[in-house]
Design a protein around this motif. Structure first.
Motif, PDB file in Angstrom:
ATOM      1  N   MET A  79       1.614   3.768  -3.143  1.00 14.45           N
ATOM      2  CA  MET A  79       3.022   3.387  -3.230  1.00 14.45           C
ATOM      3  C   MET A  79       3.427   2.416  -2.125  1.00 14.45           C
ATOM      4  N   GLY A  80       2.579   2.234  -1.133  1.00 11.66           N
ATOM      5  CA  GLY A  80       2.919   1.372  -0.006  1.00 11.66           C
ATOM      6  C   GLY A  80       2.302  -0.002  -0.144  1.00 11.66           C
ATOM      7  N   SER A  81       2.159  -0.645   0.983  1.00 12.52           N
ATOM      8  CA  SER A  81       1.530  -1.962   0.975  1.00 12.52           C
ATOM      9  C   SER A  81       0.066  -1.814   1.379  1.00 12.52           C
ATOM     10  N   VAL A  82      -0.727  -2.767   0.979  1.00 15.60           N
ATOM     11  CA  VAL A  82      -2.147  -2.764   1.333  1.00 15.60           C
ATOM     12  C   VAL A  82      -2.410  -3.900   2.318  1.00 15.60           C
ATOM     13  N   PRO A  83      -3.455  -3.784   3.132  1.00 15.47           N
ATOM     14  CA  PRO A  83      -3.773  -4.846   4.088  1.00 15.47           C
ATOM     15  C   PRO A  83      -4.097  -6.166   3.393  1.00 15.47           C
ATOM     16  N   GLU A  84      -3.928  -7.250   4.121  1.00 14.94           N
ATOM     17  CA  GLU A  84      -4.196  -8.583   3.558  1.00 14.94           C
ATOM     18  C   GLU A  84      -5.642  -8.730   3.102  1.00 14.94           C
ATOM     19  N   LEU A  85      -6.575  -8.033   3.751  1.00 14.63           N
ATOM     20  CA  LEU A  85      -7.985  -8.145   3.392  1.00 14.63           C
ATOM     21  C   LEU A  85      -8.348  -7.346   2.137  1.00 14.63           C
ATOM     22  N   PHE A  86      -7.406  -6.603   1.576  1.00 11.06           N
ATOM     23  CA  PHE A  86      -7.655  -5.805   0.379  1.00 11.06           C
ATOM     24  C   PHE A  86      -7.928  -6.720  -0.805  1.00 11.06           C
ATOM     25  N   GLU A  88     -10.694  -6.943  -4.680  1.00 10.53           N
ATOM     26  CA  GLU A  88     -11.717  -6.337  -5.524  1.00 10.53           C
ATOM     27  C   GLU A  88     -13.092  -6.496  -4.881  1.00 10.53           C
ATOM     28  N   GLY A  89     -13.916  -5.466  -4.986  1.00 10.16           N
ATOM     29  CA  GLY A  89     -15.254  -5.496  -4.414  1.00 10.16           C
ATOM     30  C   GLY A  89     -15.297  -5.127  -2.941  1.00 10.16           C
ATOM     31  N   GLN A  90     -14.143  -4.966  -2.309  1.00 12.65           N
ATOM     32  CA  GLN A  90     -14.036  -4.679  -0.881  1.00 12.65           C
ATOM     33  C   GLN A  90     -14.216  -3.184  -0.625  1.00 12.65           C
ATOM     34  N   GLY A  91     -14.852  -2.836   0.477  1.00 16.12           N
ATOM     35  CA  GLY A  91     -14.957  -1.443   0.886  1.00 16.12           C
ATOM     36  C   GLY A  91     -13.621  -0.958   1.423  1.00 16.12           C
ATOM     37  N   VAL A  92     -13.197   0.230   1.023  1.00  8.71           N
ATOM     38  CA  VAL A  92     -11.924   0.788   1.475  1.00  8.71           C
ATOM     39  C   VAL A  92     -12.075   2.268   1.804  1.00  8.71           C
ATOM     40  N   VAL A  93     -11.172   2.741   2.647  1.00  7.53           N
ATOM     41  CA  VAL A  93     -10.981   4.167   2.887  1.00  7.53           C
ATOM     42  C   VAL A  93      -9.494   4.403   2.681  1.00  7.53           C
ATOM     43  N   VAL A  94      -9.158   5.317   1.785  1.00  8.40           N
ATOM     44  CA  VAL A  94      -7.756   5.617   1.513  1.00  8.40           C
ATOM     45  C   VAL A  94      -7.469   7.054   1.936  1.00  8.40           C
ATOM     46  N   GLU A  95      -6.272   7.259   2.464  1.00  7.86           N
ATOM     47  CA  GLU A  95      -5.859   8.596   2.889  1.00  7.86           C
ATOM     48  C   GLU A  95      -4.766   9.091   1.962  1.00  7.86           C
ATOM     49  N   GLY A  96      -4.840  10.342   1.574  1.00 10.46           N
ATOM     50  CA  GLY A  96      -3.835  10.919   0.696  1.00 10.46           C
ATOM     51  C   GLY A  96      -4.315  12.242   0.153  1.00 10.46           C
ATOM     52  N   GLU A  97      -4.016  12.496  -1.129  1.00 11.56           N
ATOM     53  CA  GLU A  97      -4.454  13.744  -1.736  1.00 11.56           C
ATOM     54  C   GLU A  97      -4.790  13.549  -3.206  1.00 11.56           C
ATOM     55  N   THR A 103      -6.112  11.780 -10.309  1.00 14.53           N
ATOM     56  CA  THR A 103      -5.814  10.527  -9.620  1.00 14.53           C
ATOM     57  C   THR A 103      -5.618  10.817  -8.140  1.00 14.53           C
ATOM     58  N   PHE A 104      -6.151   9.944  -7.294  1.00 12.67           N
ATOM     59  CA  PHE A 104      -5.981  10.095  -5.856  1.00 12.67           C
ATOM     60  C   PHE A 104      -4.698   9.365  -5.462  1.00 12.67           C
ATOM     61  N   HIS A 105      -3.750  10.080  -4.896  1.00 19.43           N
ATOM     62  CA  HIS A 105      -2.462   9.518  -4.486  1.00 19.43           C
ATOM     63  C   HIS A 105      -2.529   9.170  -3.001  1.00 19.43           C
ATOM     64  N   ALA A 106      -2.625   7.869  -2.711  1.00 20.19           N
ATOM     65  CA  ALA A 106      -2.833   7.409  -1.336  1.00 20.19           C
ATOM     66  C   ALA A 106      -1.519   7.025  -0.677  1.00 20.19           C
ATOM     67  N   ASP A 107      -1.453   7.258   0.619  1.00 22.42           N
ATOM     68  CA  ASP A 107      -0.321   6.767   1.401  1.00 22.42           C
ATOM     69  C   ASP A 107      -0.779   5.788   2.477  1.00 22.42           C
ATOM     70  N   THR A 108      -2.094   5.675   2.657  1.00 27.14           N
ATOM     71  CA  THR A 108      -2.651   4.726   3.621  1.00 27.14           C
ATOM     72  C   THR A 108      -3.907   4.107   3.023  1.00 27.14           C
ATOM     73  N   VAL A 109      -4.038   2.792   3.155  1.00 27.92           N
ATOM     74  CA  VAL A 109      -5.233   2.090   2.691  1.00 27.92           C
ATOM     75  C   VAL A 109      -5.829   1.347   3.879  1.00 27.92           C
ATOM     76  N   LEU A 110      -7.076   1.653   4.190  1.00 27.02           N
ATOM     77  CA  LEU A 110      -7.799   0.974   5.260  1.00 27.02           C
ATOM     78  C   LEU A 110      -8.903   0.144   4.624  1.00 27.02           C
ATOM     79  N   VAL A 111      -9.092  -1.073   5.104  1.00 26.65           N
ATOM     80  CA  VAL A 111     -10.099  -1.971   4.545  1.00 26.65           C
ATOM     81  C   VAL A 111     -11.272  -2.063   5.498  1.00 26.65           C
ATOM     82  N   LYS A 112     -12.461  -1.878   4.952  1.00 23.01           N
ATOM     83  CA  LYS A 112     -13.667  -2.056   5.758  1.00 23.01           C
ATOM     84  C   LYS A 112     -13.974  -3.547   5.823  1.00 23.01           C
TER      85      LYS A 112
END
Length: 134
Positions: A79-86, A88-97, A103-112
């Motif tokens: 529901m929030g914003s994603v980093p500029e580096l986000f 397709e094909g990018q490695g990510v770690v998302v936090e949520g439940e 479906t995984f409901h994320a509140d934080t998206v981290l880009v590797k």
């Protein structure tokens, strides 16, 4: 005296061990979360993998994409914003439940990223468009 020192030393070791174990943060792959079944539903977790190409869609303030680990795929809603580096094909770690719907409901998206910084060639300066906030 020896007993008191042993109790103090044991207490210090216990506190150090507890402090370190609570500061370590791991992430689960989609396969890991699905193997946990209903036990994972509603619990706070980190999900890691790659954004599957062709799955990113944005509608209003909601971003939907699929994270895969090479074996299993899981839909993620953010529901929030994603980093500029986000992307397709990018490695990510998302936090949520994990929701009951699978479906995984994320509140934080981290880009590797690879962490490689390449400075501009000698005599050149970075363009203002390359500098965040400039």
């Amino acid at each position: 005296m020896v007993v008191a020192l042993a109790i103090i030393a044991g207490s210090l070791v216990w506190v150090a061990t507890k402090g370190l174990s609570s500061s370590l943060v791991y992430y689960n792959t989609p396969t890991d979360l699905l193997q946990k079944g209903n036990a994972a539903v509603g619990d706070r977790a980190r999900l890691g993998g790659y954004v599957v190409p062709g799955t990113v869609s944005r509608r209003g303030g909601v971003i939907r994409f699929v994270v895969g680990d090479g074996t299993t795929r899981m839909t993620v809603l953010d529901m929030g914003s994603v980093p500029e580096l986000f992307r397709e094909g990018q490695g990510v770690v998302v936090e949520g439940e994990l929701g009951r719907d699978g479906t995984f409901h994320a509140d934080t998206v981290l880009v590797k990223h690879n962490g490689v910084y390449t400075p501009p060639p000698p005599g050149e300066t970075p363009h203002s468009g390359d500098i965040p906030g400039a």
